[in-house]
Motif scaffolding. Sequence first.
Motif, PDB file in Angstrom:
ATOM      1  N   ARG A 331       0.871  -1.573  -0.262  1.00 28.19           N
ATOM      2  CA  ARG A 331       0.334  -0.051  -0.113  1.00 28.19           C
ATOM      3  C   ARG A 331       0.609   1.041  -0.081  1.00 28.19           C
ATOM      4  O   ARG A 331       0.424   1.954  -0.336  1.00 28.19           O
ATOM      5  CB  ARG A 331      -1.308  -0.303   0.999  1.00 28.19           C
ATOM      6  CG  ARG A 331      -1.385  -1.285   1.055  1.00 28.19           C
ATOM      7  CD  ARG A 331      -3.070  -0.812   2.608  1.00 28.19           C
ATOM      8  NE  ARG A 331      -2.205  -1.621   4.026  1.00 28.19           N
ATOM      9  CZ  ARG A 331      -1.744  -0.770   5.005  1.00 28.19           C
ATOM     10  NH1 ARG A 331      -2.421   0.723   4.617  1.00 28.19           N
ATOM     11  NH2 ARG A 331      -1.478  -0.961   5.794  1.00 28.19           N
ATOM     12  N   ALA A 332       1.969   1.031   0.476  1.00 21.01           N
ATOM     13  CA  ALA A 332       3.296   2.617   0.746  1.00 21.01           C
ATOM     14  C   ALA A 332       2.843   3.288  -0.933  1.00 21.01           C
ATOM     15  O   ALA A 332       3.114   2.300  -1.617  1.00 21.01           O
ATOM     16  CB  ALA A 332       4.536   1.945   1.463  1.00 21.01           C
ATOM     17  N   THR A 333       3.200   4.638  -0.433  1.00 19.23           N
ATOM     18  CA  THR A 333       3.360   5.291  -1.728  1.00 19.23           C
ATOM     19  C   THR A 333       4.568   6.343  -1.628  1.00 19.23           C
ATOM     20  O   THR A 333       5.192   6.343  -0.346  1.00 19.23           O
ATOM     21  CB  THR A 333       1.940   6.199  -1.874  1.00 19.23           C
ATOM     22  OG1 THR A 333       1.730   7.523  -0.690  1.00 19.23           O
ATOM     23  CG2 THR A 333       0.621   5.859  -1.996  1.00 19.23           C
ATOM     24  N   PRO A 334       5.390   7.047  -2.424  1.00 21.10           N
ATOM     25  CA  PRO A 334       6.276   8.455  -1.648  1.00 21.10           C
ATOM     26  C   PRO A 334       5.516   8.542  -0.815  1.00 21.10           C
ATOM     27  O   PRO A 334       6.477   9.160   0.412  1.00 21.10           O
ATOM     28  CB  PRO A 334       6.260   8.276  -3.357  1.00 21.10           C
ATOM     29  CG  PRO A 334       5.970   7.878  -4.318  1.00 21.10           C
ATOM     30  CD  PRO A 334       4.780   7.325  -3.706  1.00 21.10           C
ATOM     31  N   HIS A 335       4.531   9.485  -0.384  1.00 20.73           N
ATOM     32  CA  HIS A 335       4.474   9.793   0.622  1.00 20.73           C
ATOM     33  C   HIS A 335       4.643   9.596   2.228  1.00 20.73           C
ATOM     34  O   HIS A 335       4.918  10.539   3.387  1.00 20.73           O
ATOM     35  CB  HIS A 335       2.799  10.772   0.508  1.00 20.73           C
ATOM     36  CG  HIS A 335       2.726  12.237   0.909  1.00 20.73           C
ATOM     37  ND1 HIS A 335       3.362  13.228   0.874  1.00 20.73           N
ATOM     38  CD2 HIS A 335       2.040  12.662   2.034  1.00 20.73           C
ATOM     39  CE1 HIS A 335       3.135  14.239   1.797  1.00 20.73           C
ATOM     40  NE2 HIS A 335       2.121  13.149   2.798  1.00 20.73           N
ATOM     41  N   TRP A 336       3.931   8.212   1.816  1.00 19.88           N
ATOM     42  CA  TRP A 336       4.704   6.914   3.538  1.00 19.88           C
ATOM     43  C   TRP A 336       6.028   7.590   3.639  1.00 19.88           C
ATOM     44  O   TRP A 336       6.466   7.397   4.634  1.00 19.88           O
ATOM     45  CB  TRP A 336       4.495   5.823   2.528  1.00 19.88           C
ATOM     46  CG  TRP A 336       3.260   5.204   2.862  1.00 19.88           C
ATOM     47  CD1 TRP A 336       2.084   5.958   2.678  1.00 19.88           C
ATOM     48  CD2 TRP A 336       3.037   4.437   3.722  1.00 19.88           C
ATOM     49  NE1 TRP A 336       0.556   5.127   2.803  1.00 19.88           N
ATOM     50  CE2 TRP A 336       0.995   4.362   2.950  1.00 19.88           C
ATOM     51  CE3 TRP A 336       3.237   3.193   4.064  1.00 19.88           C
ATOM     52  CZ2 TRP A 336      -0.007   3.622   4.005  1.00 19.88           C
ATOM     53  CZ3 TRP A 336       2.225   1.901   5.021  1.00 19.88           C
ATOM     54  CH2 TRP A 336       0.565   2.054   4.646  1.00 19.88           C
ATOM     55  N   LEU A 337       6.784   7.436   2.814  1.00 22.21           N
ATOM     56  CA  LEU A 337       8.317   7.648   2.677  1.00 22.21           C
ATOM     57  C   LEU A 337       8.889   9.376   3.484  1.00 22.21           C
ATOM     58  O   LEU A 337       9.056   9.188   5.080  1.00 22.21           O
ATOM     59  CB  LEU A 337       9.760   8.171   1.510  1.00 22.21           C
ATOM     60  CG  LEU A 337       9.613   7.046   1.382  1.00 22.21           C
ATOM     61  CD1 LEU A 337      10.146   6.794   0.059  1.00 22.21           C
ATOM     62  CD2 LEU A 337      10.404   5.555   1.854  1.00 22.21           C
ATOM     63  N   ARG A 338       8.202  10.117   3.893  1.00 26.34           N
ATOM     64  CA  ARG A 338       7.963  11.526   4.274  1.00 26.34           C
ATOM     65  C   ARG A 338       7.267  10.865   5.557  1.00 26.34           C
ATOM     66  O   ARG A 338       7.882  11.823   6.782  1.00 26.34           O
ATOM     67  CB  ARG A 338       7.517  12.597   3.523  1.00 26.34           C
ATOM     68  CG  ARG A 338       6.925  14.011   4.440  1.00 26.34           C
ATOM     69  CD  ARG A 338       6.699  14.846   3.334  1.00 26.34           C
ATOM     70  NE  ARG A 338       5.813  15.948   4.230  1.00 26.34           N
ATOM     71  CZ  ARG A 338       6.541  17.183   4.159  1.00 26.34           C
ATOM     72  NH1 ARG A 338       7.630  16.786   4.279  1.00 26.34           N
ATOM     73  NH2 ARG A 338       6.193  18.204   4.934  1.00 26.34           N
ATOM     74  N   HIS A 339       6.217  10.473   5.948  1.00 27.98           N
ATOM     75  CA  HIS A 339       5.484  10.483   7.029  1.00 27.98           C
ATOM     76  C   HIS A 339       6.835   9.243   8.136  1.00 27.98           C
ATOM     77  O   HIS A 339       6.518   9.461   8.559  1.00 27.98           O
ATOM     78  CB  HIS A 339       4.460   9.431   7.171  1.00 27.98           C
ATOM     79  CG  HIS A 339       3.001   9.766   6.048  1.00 27.98           C
ATOM     80  ND1 HIS A 339       2.935  11.894   6.443  1.00 27.98           N
ATOM     81  CD2 HIS A 339       2.251  10.243   5.874  1.00 27.98           C
ATOM     82  CE1 HIS A 339       1.874  12.204   6.141  1.00 27.98           C
ATOM     83  NE2 HIS A 339       1.407  10.691   5.035  1.00 27.98           N
ATOM     84  N   THR A 340       7.713   8.372   7.269  1.00 33.53           N
ATOM     85  CA  THR A 340       8.107   6.828   8.240  1.00 33.53           C
ATOM     86  C   THR A 340       8.729   8.694   8.411  1.00 33.53           C
ATOM     87  O   THR A 340       9.567   7.918   9.823  1.00 33.53           O
ATOM     88  CB  THR A 340       8.534   6.390   6.534  1.00 33.53           C
ATOM     89  OG1 THR A 340       7.534   5.230   6.577  1.00 33.53           O
ATOM     90  CG2 THR A 340       9.876   5.831   7.607  1.00 33.53           C
ATOM     91  N   ALA A 341       9.847   9.397   7.306  1.00 31.59           N
ATOM     92  CA  ALA A 341      10.771  10.031   7.989  1.00 31.59           C
ATOM     93  C   ALA A 341      10.727  10.496   9.449  1.00 31.59           C
ATOM     94  O   ALA A 341      11.209  10.677  10.225  1.00 31.59           O
ATOM     95  CB  ALA A 341      11.173  10.821   7.318  1.00 31.59           C
TER      96      ALA A 341
END
Length: 398
Positions: A331-341
Amino acid sequence: MPREVAKQQVPASKGLEKGNWSDLLARFSVPDTQRIDAQLIDAKNDVEAVAAWLREYQDSHQTLKSYRREAERLLFWLASQNNSLCDMNREMLRHYEAFLEDPQPAEQWVGPTKPRHHAQWRPFRGGLSPASRRQSLIILQGLYSWLVEAGWVSHNPFVLMRDKARRLNNQTQTIERYLERDLWVWFWQWLNATMKPATEREAYEQARCRFIFSFAYLLAPRISEMANARMDDFQENEGRWWWVVVGKGNKLARIPVPDDMLECLIEWREALKLEGLPSYHEPTPLMRALDKQRGITDNQLYRLIKGVFTQAADALEAQNGKPAYVSALRRATPHWLRHTAITHQAQSGVSLRYLAESARHSKLDTTSRYLHTEDNEWHQEQQRHRLKTAPKTPSDPL
């Protein structure tokens, strides 16, 4: 494109200087409707009215892209019903909500990803999730508010929606779309372990992949910010390195660059046959295409990141990893990376003040959603409430 809609498409006469989206929206043959007298925009039909609204966002590419998509879907649906924007009422809005969840007939509305003018292009990849439906309605509510002020329609059907504030609130109390730390650790190890290139091109692609994910994790950029970044956005001042970025709302910000990011940047520049860290005047793309010269678009970057997440999900599933983690990667999208960071920075003890600065949030309330401390404490406290209590002895009174 839906057959009923395709019949009504002719080139639009008005365009935007930026984005050239005029040829992407159809001009619809809908019944003539009486406009209110105080029209404040230069438009002759619904498409031109929507174009006028979208021009307000032409300097924000990502916003324009998502707003155009939702407005276009609405116009297609209205045309298929032989209606126009001013015909929308509360009952039609209810039908449109159901349509977003399950666009039918599917063969006319749903299809795989294709170029916009491909014969098999469709407005939907599938029914929208609750969060996506809510976001669509938020955008369209803004469209109708603007059209009312512009004198194009006389009413906003969203005003009649019960519990509108609650239903159209797209912010959860805490951020949920991120990779948990254990999953991120596995992902980063997997990403590096799979780097065994057989050719020079594969070596370059893997170096680019590593840099993309390290950049996304260490500096929490939005995808458009990644695609638009330049080498000389990294600047040194008094021995400290900063990343200078023009972000959402055209706001200029300066973000501290951690040492790990500098190491990754040097490695990436080596893959590009460049030496050391960027010079002050080096206005070349940070992200590069296969020719190592041209930049890449945010759409290309999006597909690249999604593709890596899919490969990682397949690998974790083959290892019998936790189903929840496999699902998260799918389900992950590139914006998940921002949330993860941002979430992992918070968990590492970065103070709320500096976390908000790095995330470039205008309100601390937005940043506080990344703090999961209270959730952890609450969960621990709740464990005091048990069904299994000490057994009573026969002598204990009831």
